[in-house]
Design an enzyme around this catalytic site. Structure first.
Site, short mmCIF file in Angstrom:
data_model
loop_
_atom_site.label_atom_id
_atom_site.label_comp_id
_atom_site.label_asym_id
_atom_site.label_seq_id
_atom_site.Cartn_x
_atom_site.Cartn_y
_atom_site.Cartn_z
CG ASP A 15 28.21 -80.72 17.25
OD1 ASP A 15 27.51 -80.48 18.26
OD2 ASP A 15 28.40 -79.91 16.34
CG ASP A 31 29.48 -80.93 32.74
OD1 ASP A 31 28.93 -79.84 33.02
OD2 ASP A 31 30.56 -81.28 33.24
CE LYS A 60 29.35 -76.32 32.38
NZ LYS A 60 29.38 -77.39 33.31
#
Length: 109
Positions: A15, A31, A60
């Protein structure tokens, strides 16, 4: 994809928001597909804590108000590092082939 064993890189499947390195690393590459503000806070924390010296990360971006989101993420990072009175270098580049994300570079000299 497998990494070629060289002893110079350590790839972990954990995680990304909970992992903490046992010792500081040179680079962190992030990423993760997650809200941009959460990624900004993550990379700011890694740099602020001294867990890495340099970080490359992707944000993003949402469908609308992308530029506003980049400004908000920049502010999250700057607020964290300036509160700790740390010197840093922060820059962003949007690559031509992918308009839905922006790549950031953050480092402590």
């Amino acid at each position: 994809a497998e990494l070629i064993p060289s002893g110079m890189m350590d790839h972990r499947r954990v995680d990304g928001f909970r992992y903490r390195p046992h010792k500081a690393v040179d680079w962190m590459v992030c990423d993760i597909v997650e809200r941009p503000s959460r990624i900004a806070a993550l990379v700011a924390g890694w740099i602020a804590q001294g867990w890495c010296r340099d970080c490359i990360f992707n944000l993003k971006l949402p469908m609308k108000k992308r530029y506003e989101e980049v400004k908000r993420c920049r502010q999250i990072i700057e607020d964290e590092l300036e509160a700790r009175r740390l010197r840093y270098c922060l820059s962003f580049k949007q690559l031509f082939h992918d308009r839905q994300e922006i790549t950031g570079y953050l480092s402590r000299p």
